[in-house]
Design an enzyme around this catalytic site. Sequence first.
Site, mmCIF file in Angstrom:
data_model
loop_
_atom_site.group_PDB
_atom_site.id
_atom_site.type_symbol
_atom_site.label_atom_id
_atom_site.label_comp_id
_atom_site.label_asym_id
_atom_site.label_seq_id
_atom_site.Cartn_x
_atom_site.Cartn_y
_atom_site.Cartn_z
ATOM 1 N N GLU A 240 -5.162 2.057 2.463
ATOM 2 C CA GLU A 240 -5.221 0.712 3.201
ATOM 3 C C GLU A 240 -5.509 0.762 4.708
ATOM 4 O O GLU A 240 -5.916 0.119 5.418
ATOM 5 C CB GLU A 240 -3.777 -0.187 2.809
ATOM 6 N N GLU A 241 -4.684 1.826 5.210
ATOM 7 C CA GLU A 241 -4.594 2.458 6.807
ATOM 8 C C GLU A 241 -6.100 2.409 7.103
ATOM 9 O O GLU A 241 -6.223 2.741 8.456
ATOM 10 C CB GLU A 241 -3.779 3.364 6.703
ATOM 11 N N HIS B 247 0.833 -1.133 0.145
ATOM 12 C CA HIS B 247 -0.006 0.103 0.117
ATOM 13 C C HIS B 247 0.883 1.234 0.124
ATOM 14 O O HIS B 247 2.019 1.304 0.499
ATOM 15 C CB HIS B 247 -1.127 -0.015 1.211
ATOM 16 N N ASP C 257 -0.406 4.379 1.122
ATOM 17 C CA ASP C 257 -0.627 5.471 1.916
ATOM 18 C C ASP C 257 -0.181 5.095 3.301
ATOM 19 O O ASP C 257 0.474 4.026 3.724
ATOM 20 C CB ASP C 257 -2.215 5.182 1.913
ATOM 21 N N ASP D 56 6.339 0.966 7.238
ATOM 22 C CA ASP D 56 4.812 0.685 6.699
ATOM 23 C C ASP D 56 4.184 1.720 5.694
ATOM 24 O O ASP D 56 3.747 2.775 5.877
ATOM 25 C CB ASP D 56 4.028 0.791 8.096
ATOM 26 N N GLU E 201 4.074 -6.235 4.063
ATOM 27 C CA GLU E 201 3.905 -5.494 5.353
ATOM 28 C C GLU E 201 5.164 -5.854 6.242
ATOM 29 O O GLU E 201 5.672 -7.010 6.108
ATOM 30 C CB GLU E 201 2.661 -5.526 6.044
HETATM 31 ZN ZN LIG Z 1 0.710 -1.269 6.404
#
Ligand SMILES: [Zn+2]
Length: 399
Positions: A138-139, A74, A76, A106, A167
């Site tokens: 995603e977050e 991801h 974001d 992350d 991740e």
């Molecule tokens: Zn993440």
Amino acid sequence: MTATPSSLALLHELIAFPSVSRSPNIALLERIQALLNQAGIASSLVCDPTDPGRANLFASTGPMDAPGIVLSGHTDVVPVQGQPWTSPPFEATQRDGRIYGRGSADMKGFVACAVHTMLQAADKPLQRPLHLALSYDEEIGCVGVRHLLQALRQRNLPAPLLCLVGEPTLMQIGLGHKGKSAYRARCCGQEGHSGLAPRFANAIHAAADLVSAIREVQSDLATTGPREAGYAIPYTTIHAGRIEGGKALNIVPGECVLDFEIRFVTDDHPDDVLACVREKTLVRMQQAAQLQGCTTAPAAPAIEQLVAYPGLRTASNAPGVQLLARCLPAHTPHTKVAFGTEGGLFQQLWDKTPVVVCGPGSIEVAHKADEYIELAQLDACDAMLAQLTDSLCLREGAG
Ligand SMILES: [Zn+2]
């Protein structure tokens, strides 16, 4: 031909895009598209239906009619407001063998390694394809990737050999995580003068009954709920995370809003857990109403689902997992992670494809001030991805 930028150089660039969830990520994706283009790799964007500034990217290199490997990440990051950063969060700062910056762990570190690997793969004799899937938002509940998955469903790609969700696991092999379902409950009462409090239904009291029910259900789950080995907390958890209600102390509150979530193991279903919570709440509210001398039945809280994503469970002996293990140092531990990922959604799309969470950096430093990734982690991820790419150059059945 221009030289392929290193993962480190790419990470510097990626951190500089302030791609906080709900804000545009298109500039970041366009930069990646330009690099892929230069290497002769076609890519496409799948935009948010309401905002063309937020998008997913999907790119592939190698023959498309064979099963390949998906690298998923991801783009974001979580916000930085109110966090005591000692260096600018949207500027990569290198010190002591680490890169500091929002998203370094992350998960822009993995995204940098994945883009670097794609660029390298363009020059290799791939027998099977390497795909790159980058999502947004995603977050905030794996929101953006759902549009990408919809588009991929229509493409009918051969089910991949492996879907790697990068991740941060410190490069351990993550074979599972719990699913999550989040809710907002609106408890309604009647406003009135607090001097006559017992005559009115108190919305905060109703929310308190809901919280008590949540705690009772949690305690039941902890003692008799299904177990799933490998987790720090091996059963389904439920907790209240936010509450808001009441206007003034001398007004009986007419509304109270409570947010709560269920993180469930494979053998639990959140609907069943929620049904228990509803039932226990109602029993408590009825008891309270009786004690208060109310003649009308109390109104049950109105509960809506905010977000949900499925859990992930991947068999350790799946061929794709063993392929990944061969690309990592011997005896790399298997693990289950304490956070959610897009992996369960990919598993719904390709139910024959093993989905593994494995990426550089530590979740322990994510979402915090001075988030960082060790340079050694980037190197380890590059090495693993290079080996995975090499495996795609072997003819079917080889290796
Ligand atoms: Zn993440």
